[in-house]
Design a protein around this motif. Structure first.
Motif, PDB file in Angstrom:
ATOM      1  N   PRO A   8       0.779  -1.278  -0.199  1.00 23.76           N
ATOM      2  CA  PRO A   8       0.047  -0.081  -0.010  1.00 23.76           C
ATOM      3  C   PRO A   8       0.942   1.121   0.146  1.00 23.76           C
ATOM      4  O   PRO A   8       1.640   1.435   0.793  1.00 23.76           O
ATOM      5  CB  PRO A   8      -0.609  -0.032   1.225  1.00 23.76           C
ATOM      6  CG  PRO A   8      -0.828  -1.570   1.441  1.00 23.76           C
ATOM      7  CD  PRO A   8       0.585  -1.940   1.220  1.00 23.76           C
ATOM      8  N   LEU A   9       0.728   2.044  -1.050  1.00 26.19           N
ATOM      9  CA  LEU A   9       1.635   3.125  -1.200  1.00 26.19           C
ATOM     10  C   LEU A   9       1.060   4.564  -0.403  1.00 26.19           C
ATOM     11  O   LEU A   9      -0.409   4.843  -0.745  1.00 26.19           O
ATOM     12  CB  LEU A   9       1.464   3.562  -2.531  1.00 26.19           C
ATOM     13  CG  LEU A   9       2.227   2.600  -3.575  1.00 26.19           C
ATOM     14  CD1 LEU A   9       1.888   3.059  -5.227  1.00 26.19           C
ATOM     15  CD2 LEU A   9       3.729   2.390  -3.141  1.00 26.19           C
ATOM     16  N   LEU A  10       1.705   5.097   0.337  1.00 24.54           N
ATOM     17  CA  LEU A  10       1.338   6.560   1.040  1.00 24.54           C
ATOM     18  C   LEU A  10       2.053   7.668   0.338  1.00 24.54           C
ATOM     19  O   LEU A  10       2.967   7.316  -0.359  1.00 24.54           O
ATOM     20  CB  LEU A  10       1.632   6.356   2.451  1.00 24.54           C
ATOM     21  CG  LEU A  10       0.998   5.391   3.448  1.00 24.54           C
ATOM     22  CD1 LEU A  10       1.652   5.486   4.876  1.00 24.54           C
ATOM     23  CD2 LEU A  10      -0.686   5.999   3.787  1.00 24.54           C
ATOM     24  N   PHE A  11       1.426   8.668   0.464  1.00 21.63           N
ATOM     25  CA  PHE A  11       2.104   9.942  -0.384  1.00 21.63           C
ATOM     26  C   PHE A  11       2.593  11.085   0.775  1.00 21.63           C
ATOM     27  O   PHE A  11       1.788  11.221   1.384  1.00 21.63           O
ATOM     28  CB  PHE A  11       1.112  10.103  -1.419  1.00 21.63           C
ATOM     29  CG  PHE A  11       0.541   8.936  -2.233  1.00 21.63           C
ATOM     30  CD1 PHE A  11       1.515   8.525  -3.611  1.00 21.63           C
ATOM     31  CD2 PHE A  11      -0.502   8.349  -2.220  1.00 21.63           C
ATOM     32  CE1 PHE A  11       1.463   7.565  -4.230  1.00 21.63           C
ATOM     33  CE2 PHE A  11      -0.646   7.185  -2.920  1.00 21.63           C
ATOM     34  CZ  PHE A  11       0.141   6.814  -3.851  1.00 21.63           C
ATOM     35  N   GLU A  12       3.591  11.935  -0.248  1.00 18.58           N
ATOM     36  CA  GLU A  12       3.885  13.325   0.550  1.00 18.58           C
ATOM     37  C   GLU A  12       2.597  13.961   0.363  1.00 18.58           C
ATOM     38  O   GLU A  12       1.856  14.063  -0.355  1.00 18.58           O
ATOM     39  CB  GLU A  12       4.930  13.877  -0.128  1.00 18.58           C
ATOM     40  CG  GLU A  12       6.139  12.795  -0.050  1.00 18.58           C
ATOM     41  CD  GLU A  12       6.852  12.763   1.249  1.00 18.58           C
ATOM     42  OE1 GLU A  12       6.320  13.722   2.057  1.00 18.58           O
ATOM     43  OE2 GLU A  12       7.811  12.219   1.468  1.00 18.58           O
ATOM     44  N   PRO A  13       2.254  14.959   1.405  1.00 18.39           N
ATOM     45  CA  PRO A  13       1.392  15.967   1.331  1.00 18.39           C
ATOM     46  C   PRO A  13       1.369  16.905   0.014  1.00 18.39           C
ATOM     47  O   PRO A  13       2.510  17.298  -0.430  1.00 18.39           O
ATOM     48  CB  PRO A  13       1.591  17.133   2.608  1.00 18.39           C
ATOM     49  CG  PRO A  13       2.534  16.360   3.444  1.00 18.39           C
ATOM     50  CD  PRO A  13       3.247  15.445   2.570  1.00 18.39           C
ATOM     51  N   ASN A  14       0.299  17.251  -0.618  1.00 18.20           N
ATOM     52  CA  ASN A  14       0.250  17.779  -1.981  1.00 18.20           C
ATOM     53  C   ASN A  14      -0.823  18.669  -1.820  1.00 18.20           C
ATOM     54  O   ASN A  14      -2.061  18.736  -2.184  1.00 18.20           O
ATOM     55  CB  ASN A  14       0.117  16.632  -3.184  1.00 18.20           C
ATOM     56  CG  ASN A  14      -0.005  17.233  -4.527  1.00 18.20           C
ATOM     57  OD1 ASN A  14       0.277  18.528  -4.488  1.00 18.20           O
ATOM     58  ND2 ASN A  14      -0.144  16.578  -5.481  1.00 18.20           N
ATOM     59  N   LEU A  15      -0.514  20.048  -1.278  1.00 15.54           N
ATOM     60  CA  LEU A  15      -1.622  20.873  -0.983  1.00 15.54           C
ATOM     61  C   LEU A  15      -1.674  22.015  -1.804  1.00 15.54           C
ATOM     62  O   LEU A  15      -0.600  22.705  -2.354  1.00 15.54           O
ATOM     63  CB  LEU A  15      -1.407  21.526   0.550  1.00 15.54           C
ATOM     64  CG  LEU A  15      -1.297  20.636   2.085  1.00 15.54           C
ATOM     65  CD1 LEU A  15      -1.028  21.155   3.009  1.00 15.54           C
ATOM     66  CD2 LEU A  15      -2.658  19.705   1.801  1.00 15.54           C
TER      67      LEU A  15
END
Length: 347
Positions: free
Chosen positions: A6-13
């Motif tokens: 399962p891939l988690l991701f950096e914040p992309n705001l």
């Protein structure tokens, strides 16, 4: 080390003129006065691609991870139908002020005019301040001629269907349906992977650069579906400890689960990746085939590759709420639509 997990991701705001200050707090980040309107949770849109934050792919773009093994990540049917590209984009949206009145084109128009896919989307309301509302669809029939006249004299909002909302409300917004999220609403959005939006009316306000934002009156006139529907809100069951069906469409399927105990999700049969958005309550996602486990926090999302989409979700502190989005490749209408998508892509 497993290459599929399962891939988690950096914040992309994304700061926008109508944005608020709830998303950073919702995601467990330090607060800021910057008007953040959107968190692009899982994105392969070229202008804002998600970066993996965990495991052996940490620091890599989602596009690159998919490109190395599209069948395993996307699912064979999805990879073949969408030329190895992720067909969905999911976001959290915080509207402190009203978004513009807008519409999105369908696949045919978007491909013809922009060389991109169209944009059908859905909204799941996470929180709404008292009296909050949104617009979806027309409340009375108008012609393209009347549409243009109402844009000229500023009365277009008089013919829009206005809906007061509360947490848990769902709206399906097919391409062509006029709509706007309004102030006081925090929601999750699932949409086709497209950034094509036609603004119809924007309250004569300046954008982040201080200049008036562009309107797309004529393109919107072509894209709009002028038909009036009896009901625009989506009704669905809300049973605890089961995946409740909210949306099944040729573009995506969406389920929501509120769980107070561990629950099993076997989605291998769909031959599709799964995007899980944690709406409330941290949880653990455990893959049965590999034993890999991640902590999925409230306000965050993960992408579960199609090849390992048989997993358990375990609430960390009593209760969790998960929204899942995937492509239902068992539905015959999906095959028809994606075949048409491939045909349009080659033009």
């Amino acid at each position: 080390m497993n290459q599929l997990y399962p891939l988690l991701f950096e914040p992309n705001l994304h700061p926008v003129v109508w944005g608020g200050n709830r998303l950073r707090i919702y995601k467990g980040m330090s607060p800021s006065d910057e008007p953040i309107g959107e968190s692009w949770e899982v994105s392969a849109v070229p202008s804002s691609v998600s970066i993996v934050s965990n495991g052996c792919h940490a620091g890599e773009s989602l596009v690159d991870v998919i490109a190395r093994d599209p069948y395993s990540v996307l699912g064979k049917s999805v990879a073949e139908a969408y030329n190895g590209q992720l067909p969905l984009l999911v976001k959290f949206i915080d509207a402190r002020r009203d978004l513009s009145i807008q519409v999105h084109p369908d696949d045919e128009m978007a491909r013809r005019v922009h060389g991109k896919s169209g944009k059908t989307e859905m909204w799941y309301v996470i929180d709404a301040q008292p009296g909050s509302f949104l617009y979806a669809g027309f409340r009375s029939h108008i012609s393209p001629y009347e549409y243009r006249k109402r844009i000229e004299d500023g009365t277009i909002m008089e013919v829009l269907a206005r809906h007061e909302v509360k947490a848990g409300d769902v709206f399906f917004i097919p391409a062509g349906r006029v709509h706007a999220i309004c102030g006081g609403i925090l929601l999750a959005e699932v949409q086709q992977s497209s950034d094509v939006t036609y603004r119809i009316f924007d309250y004569n306000r300046p954008g982040m650069d201080g200049k008036p934002r562009e309107l797309h009156t004529e393109l919107a006139a072509e894209a709009l579906d002028y038909e009036v529907q009896d009901e625009y809100r989506t009704e669905y069951l809300e049973e605890e400890n089961r995946a409740n069906r909210m949306i099944d469409s040729p573009f995506f399927s969406v389920r929501v689960t509120k769980a107070s105990r561990p629950f099993h999700r076997d989605l291998i049969k769909y031959n599709s990746f799964v995007i899980s958005m944690c709406i409330a309550g941290d949880c653990k996602v455990k893959i049965r085939a590999t034993g890999d486990e991640i902590l999925l926090r409230k306000g965050h999302s993960c992408l579960i590759p199609a090849a390992i989409a048989d997993y358990d979700v375990v609430p960390v502190d009593g209760e969790t709420q998960i929204l899942d989005a995937f492509i239902d490749n068992k539905d015959r209408s999906i095959g028809h639509r994606v075949t048409r998508f491939l045909h349009l892509s080659k033009k």
